[in-house]
Motif scaffolding. Structure first.
Motif, PDB file in Angstrom:
ATOM      1  N   THR A   1       0.833  -1.198   0.000  1.00  0.00           N
ATOM      2  CA  THR A   1       0.000   0.000   0.000  1.00  0.00           C
ATOM      3  C   THR A   1       0.875   1.260   0.000  1.00  0.00           C
ATOM      4  O   THR A   1       2.075   1.198   0.269  1.00  0.00           O
TER       5      THR A   1
ATOM      6  N   ASP B   1      -4.501   4.959   2.983  1.00  0.00           N
ATOM      7  CA  ASP B   1      -3.616   4.006   2.315  1.00  0.00           C
ATOM      8  C   ASP B   1      -4.408   3.221   1.276  1.00  0.00           C
ATOM      9  O   ASP B   1      -5.546   2.816   1.526  1.00  0.00           O
TER      10      ASP B   1
ATOM     11  N   THR C   1      -4.005   0.533  -2.539  1.00  0.00           N
ATOM     12  CA  THR C   1      -3.137  -0.388  -3.284  1.00  0.00           C
ATOM     13  C   THR C   1      -2.918   0.076  -4.721  1.00  0.00           C
ATOM     14  O   THR C   1      -1.895  -0.240  -5.324  1.00  0.00           O
TER      15      THR C   1
ATOM     16  N   ASN D   1      -8.349   1.834  -5.817  1.00  0.00           N
ATOM     17  CA  ASN D   1      -8.448   0.404  -5.501  1.00  0.00           C
ATOM     18  C   ASN D   1      -9.431  -0.320  -6.422  1.00  0.00           C
ATOM     19  O   ASN D   1     -10.113  -1.258  -6.017  1.00  0.00           O
TER      20      ASN D   1
END
Length: 129
Positions: free
Chosen positions: A3, A19, A21, A53
Motif C-alpha cells: 500500500t 492508504d 493499493t 483500488n
C-alpha cells in the motif's frame, strides 16, 4: 499487495486520504496507474475519473498530480464523487455554457467557455462508465 498513501484535495475539502493499493489517474499524458513504489512523477491533471483500488470513482477537473516518496497527492481544481454528480444539473450547465460560447465576443472568452464545456462533457461521460 503493498500500500501507499493517497490524498485527493480540492479547494473545498479533502475528498480522500488514506492508504491504497492502486490509483488510476487522468494525467495530462494519459491515464496512469500508480502502485506502491512508483517512480517520482509530476503532471497536470485533465478532466476525468480517478479510480481508487479498482472501485471508488472520483471525478476531477484541472490541477496537478504529484507522486513522491510520501505517496500520491492530487490537487484538483474541482473534485466530486461520481455518485454525487447530478446529471440534470450538469446537462443544464452544459447547455448554458454552449449558449454563452456561441455568443462569446473574444477569443479569450471562447477559450475559457470551451474549456468549461469540455469539463462538463467529461463529467457526463463519467456517469456513463
Amino acid at each position: 499487495m503493498a500500500t501507499f498513501s493517497f490524498e485527493l484535495v480540492s479547494p473545498e475539502r479533502v475528498l480522500f486520504s488514506g492508504d491504497v493499493t492502486s490509483v488510476v489517474v487522468p494525467a495530462a499524458e494519459g491515464d496512469m496507474t500508480v502502485l506502491a513504489h512508483h517512480a517520482p512523477f509530476m503532471s497536470a491533471l485533465r478532466s476525468g475519473v480517478v479510480t481508487v483500488n479498482g472501485a471508488k470513482r472520483l471525478f476531477v477537473r484541472g490541477g496537478f498530480v504529484d507522486v513522491g516518496a510520501g505517496g500520491l497527492t492530487l490537487l484538483a481544481e474541482q473534485a466530486v464523487a461520481v455518485e454525487e454528480i447530478d446529471a440534470g444539473r450538469v446537462t443544464a450547465d452544459l447547455k448554458d455554457v454552449e449558449e454563452d460560447l456561441r455568443d462569446a465576443k473574444s477569443d479569450e472568452a471562447r477559450a475559457r467557455l470551451a474549456e468549461k464545456a469540455e469539463g462538463l462533457k467529461a463529467m457526463l461521460a463519467a456517469l456513463r462508465h
